[in-house]
Design an enzyme around this catalytic site. Structure first.
Site, mmCIF file in Angstrom:
data_model
loop_
_atom_site.group_PDB
_atom_site.id
_atom_site.type_symbol
_atom_site.label_atom_id
_atom_site.label_comp_id
_atom_site.label_asym_id
_atom_site.label_seq_id
_atom_site.Cartn_x
_atom_site.Cartn_y
_atom_site.Cartn_z
ATOM 1 N N CYS A 93 0.793 -1.227 0.000
ATOM 2 C CA CYS A 93 0.000 0.000 0.000
ATOM 3 C C CYS A 93 0.836 1.293 0.000
ATOM 4 O O CYS A 93 1.400 1.648 -1.028
ATOM 5 C CB CYS A 93 -0.973 -0.056 1.178
ATOM 6 S SG CYS A 93 -2.346 1.070 0.980
ATOM 7 N N HIS A 193 -3.576 -5.585 2.247
ATOM 8 C CA HIS A 193 -3.184 -5.847 3.641
ATOM 9 C C HIS A 193 -3.863 -7.157 4.010
ATOM 10 O O HIS A 193 -4.302 -7.896 3.165
ATOM 11 C CB HIS A 193 -3.723 -4.750 4.559
ATOM 12 C CG HIS A 193 -3.208 -3.386 4.272
ATOM 13 N ND1 HIS A 193 -2.040 -2.898 4.802
ATOM 14 C CD2 HIS A 193 -3.708 -2.372 3.518
ATOM 15 C CE1 HIS A 193 -1.854 -1.646 4.410
ATOM 16 N NE2 HIS A 193 -2.847 -1.303 3.621
HETATM 17 N N1 GLN Z 1 -1.911 7.087 2.100
HETATM 18 C C1 GLN Z 1 -2.239 6.143 1.169
HETATM 19 C C2 GLN Z 1 -3.659 6.204 0.631
HETATM 20 O O1 GLN Z 1 -4.613 6.404 1.347
HETATM 21 C C3 GLN Z 1 -1.839 4.766 1.685
HETATM 22 C C4 GLN Z 1 -2.752 4.132 2.680
HETATM 23 C C5 GLN Z 1 -2.316 2.768 3.139
HETATM 24 O O2 GLN Z 1 -1.125 2.437 3.194
HETATM 25 N N2 GLN Z 1 -3.276 1.962 3.554
HETATM 26 O O3 GLN Z 1 -3.777 6.058 -0.556
#
Ligand code: GLN
Length: 244
Positions: A93, A193
């Site tokens: 992510c 995740h």
């Molecule tokens: N900040 C990023 C987004 O919202 C990554 C979020 C995350 O790692 N879950 O796109």
């Protein structure tokens, strides 16, 4: 034989139990008699990235990304060297986003990425995020299978040359382009995740094998009993109408 993992920014980039990914790699390696070291490295810490077989960077919200990106970019040449030396990479992510050109948040602030790949990520407004369970079909080492995970990102990642897989349920790289993550011979980058690896043992073994390749070449891994893991994944695939 041993497996050396470097978990980057463990204290900041650990959303939705990304830590479980390192735990799974360690257990699955040790069950095969392969000892496994998991070291951590955070902002300002001296670590030689090239000493490791696997570079792991988990997810983090915009705030954490903005805290780490300068430190990450300061390590760019070392990361490039680690890539040249055949290190494996697992990026989740927010970590995935930071290996592309840039990340633009919903207020228009831009964080530079490492720029190793041509993809870039732009956020939509606060009310529109890709959130929920996700099922993806992927092909790794010639084997096609389904993986499950959980996504929560505002960022829409575009211009991905080689996605990790095809979305069966959920969103993936953008709300609706149908692709998920990025993958090449040494990098697996994904929005999944879950954490990813306890739910998808095949991906865990692929990562172990890829990481070991750096120092040992092709290593055949003894199969493990994944009955429980596979049952859990099947339940989720059925719930998402993505089962065979
Ligand atoms: N900040 C990023 C987004 O919202 C990554 C979020 C995350 O790692 N879950 O796109």
């Amino acid at each position: 034989m041993n497996l050396k993992i470097l978990w980057m920014y463990h204290d900041l980039m650990d959303l939705y139990g990304d830590k479980g990914n390192t735990a799974v790699l360690k257990v699955r390696a040790e069950k095969r008699g392969i000892s496994c070291i998991v070291d951590t490295c955070s902002i300002g810490e001296e670590k030689n990235i090239c000493d490791y077989d696997l570079f792991f960077l988990g997810g983090g919200a915009d705030r954490e990304q903005s805290l780490i990106f300068e430190d990450l970019i300061a390590r760019k040449e070392q990361i490039r060297k680690a890539m040249d030396e055949n290190t494996a990479f697992l990026l989740i992510c927010g970590g995935y986003q930071l290996f592309g050109k840039y990340y633009k948040d919903q207020d228009g602030n831009v964080i530079d990425g490492l720029g190793f790949f041509d993809y870039y990520t732009e956020s939509t407004d606060r009310d529109h995020r890709c959130i929920g369970n996700i099922a993806v079909q992927t092909t790794m080492d010639g084997e096609t299978f389904k993986a499950v995970g959980f996504e929560n990102h505002g960022g829409q990642t575009k211009n991905v040359s080689t996605p990790f897989g095809k979305v069966l349920y959920g969103h993936g790289n953008t709300f609706d382009d149908g692709s998920e993550g990025f993958m090449n011979d040494q990098v697996l980058a994904t929005y999944m995740h879950g954490p990813l690896l306890p739910k998808n043992p095949k991906i865990a073994d692929h990562i172990i094998q890829r990481a070991l390749k750096k120092r040992y070449g092709h290593v055949e891994l003894t199969p493990l009993d994944d009955t429980i893991e596979n049952k859990a994944r099947e339940v989720m695939l059925k719930r998402l109408n993505a089962a065979d």
